[in-house]
Design an enzyme around this catalytic site. Structure first.
Site, PDB file in Angstrom:
ATOM      1  N   TYR A  53       0.831  -1.196   0.000  1.00  0.00           N
ATOM      2  CA  TYR A  53       0.000   0.000   0.000  1.00  0.00           C
ATOM      3  C   TYR A  53       0.874   1.258   0.000  1.00  0.00           C
ATOM      4  CZ  TYR A  53      -3.497  -3.411   1.607  1.00  0.00           C
ATOM      5  OH  TYR A  53      -4.308  -4.507   1.733  1.00  0.00           O
ATOM      6  N   HIS A 134       0.399 -12.220   1.432  1.00  0.00           N
ATOM      7  CA  HIS A 134      -0.412 -11.303   0.632  1.00  0.00           C
ATOM      8  C   HIS A 134      -0.444 -11.695  -0.842  1.00  0.00           C
ATOM      9  CE1 HIS A 134      -1.405  -6.736  -0.051  1.00  0.00           C
ATOM     10  NE2 HIS A 134      -2.465  -7.505  -0.156  1.00  0.00           N
TER      11      HIS A 134
END
Length: 311
Positions: A53, A134
């Protein structure tokens, strides 16, 4: 294999910190901090971030905003290392940030340990509560053979309290539930008012004691307002999906339940779901969601949605 019994208690409402790292549009330092502050003031005590992010910006901003606070659960992720790029320009993976770094996939044991060490440095913390593998969609065998054992070692050492996987699909996480000893699954967008395809995963999690963090409950925006419009899974909503959302919204309105309220409440009806995680980029978004959070949803609403074939 089941999850471990010493997993930290998971609050019912969580904050997703991708938007404060410039998801789609840049966010100022002041706005990012104010958004986290609004979440804290609204009673949110679970915060989720990732190196992906904003090329580490989310972790830096979240760590700074939470500095000095206690009594919360924090999750971050592994699988992408953030390395200098030297190419300039803007990031091309959805975040409005400088592209002075880039992401490198790495699900190896050393890569996982390095990723977590660098995350802790960006967060300014000695440990995190939850570490999630992830998006290993195209790296499943390496993630199962190397990333999970590396996180399990770190769990045994107390560097993390719980380990799991975070994905936008349900079949790959199901393999982790069935083949490893993960504690947590973050499932984005696959158990919502519009998409319950992830139900087999949730059933397996319930059977094995693996807790689910439900993210993407608004399906990227279509369920975020009382009048459905915009995107579904980060693309323009197909006509059939938009029509279905409008039918759901009409029934919700007949019970005086705003569509976003029903979207937040629905996933938590499944016993495997411990938490919903809502992303926000501004304080007013946090406060709007919080205002709906504690309002009850009539049981008859769910019954009518089911009777109409909408659930």
């Amino acid at each position: 294999m089941t999850g471990r019994a010493d997993v930290p208690a998971l609050p019912r409402l969580g904050f997703g910190a991708a938007p404060i790292a410039g998801l789609y549009e840049a966010v100022s330092e002041e706005q990012a901090r104010a958004t986290v502050e609004a979440a804290w003031s609204s009673g949110v005590r679970l915060f989720d971030t990732a190196p992906h992010y904003g090329l580490g910006l989310s972790e830096r901003r979240l760590g700074a905003a939470l500095a000095g606070r206690t009594g919360y659960v924090l999750s971050t992720k592994v699988g992408r290392l953030i390395v200098p790029s030297g190419r300039g320009g803007r990031d091309d993976q959805g975040f409005d940030v400088p592209a002075d770094h880039e992401r490198v996939w790495d699900f190896s044991r050393d890569g996982v340990r390095r990723s977590l060490e660098e995350s802790l440095e960006r967060l300014g913390l000695p440990a995190v509560d939850i570490a999630l593998i992830h998006d290993p969609d195209h790296h499943m065998e390496e993630a199962l053979a190397h990333a999970y054992p590396a996180l399990a070692e770190l769990r045994d050492q107390g560097v993390v309290k719980a380990v799991g996987v975070g994905m936008n699909q349900w079949r790959a996480p199901l393999r982790f539930v069935e083949e490893t000893g993960i504690d947590v699954v973050m499932l984005a967008g696959r158990y919502t008012l519009l998409d319950q395809s992830g139900l087999p995963l949730l059933e397996a999690c319930a059977e094995r004691g693996v807790r689910v963090l439900a993210a993407g409950v608004f399906n990227s925006g279509l369920l975020a307002t009382a009048r459905p419009s915009g995107t579904f899974d980060y693309a323009p909503a197909p006509p059939a999906v938009l029509d279905r959302a409008r039918r759901v919204a009409a029934i919700c309105e007949s019970y005086e339940v705003p569509l976003p309220q029903a979207a937040m409440a629905f996933p938590l009806r499944h016993p495997a779901v411990a938490t919903i995680v809502l992303g926000a980029r501004a304080p007013e978004e946090v406060r709007a969601n919080a205002a709906l959070w504690d309002r009850p949803v009539p049981e008859d609403l769910w019954s009518e949605l089911e009777a109409e074939g909408l659930l």
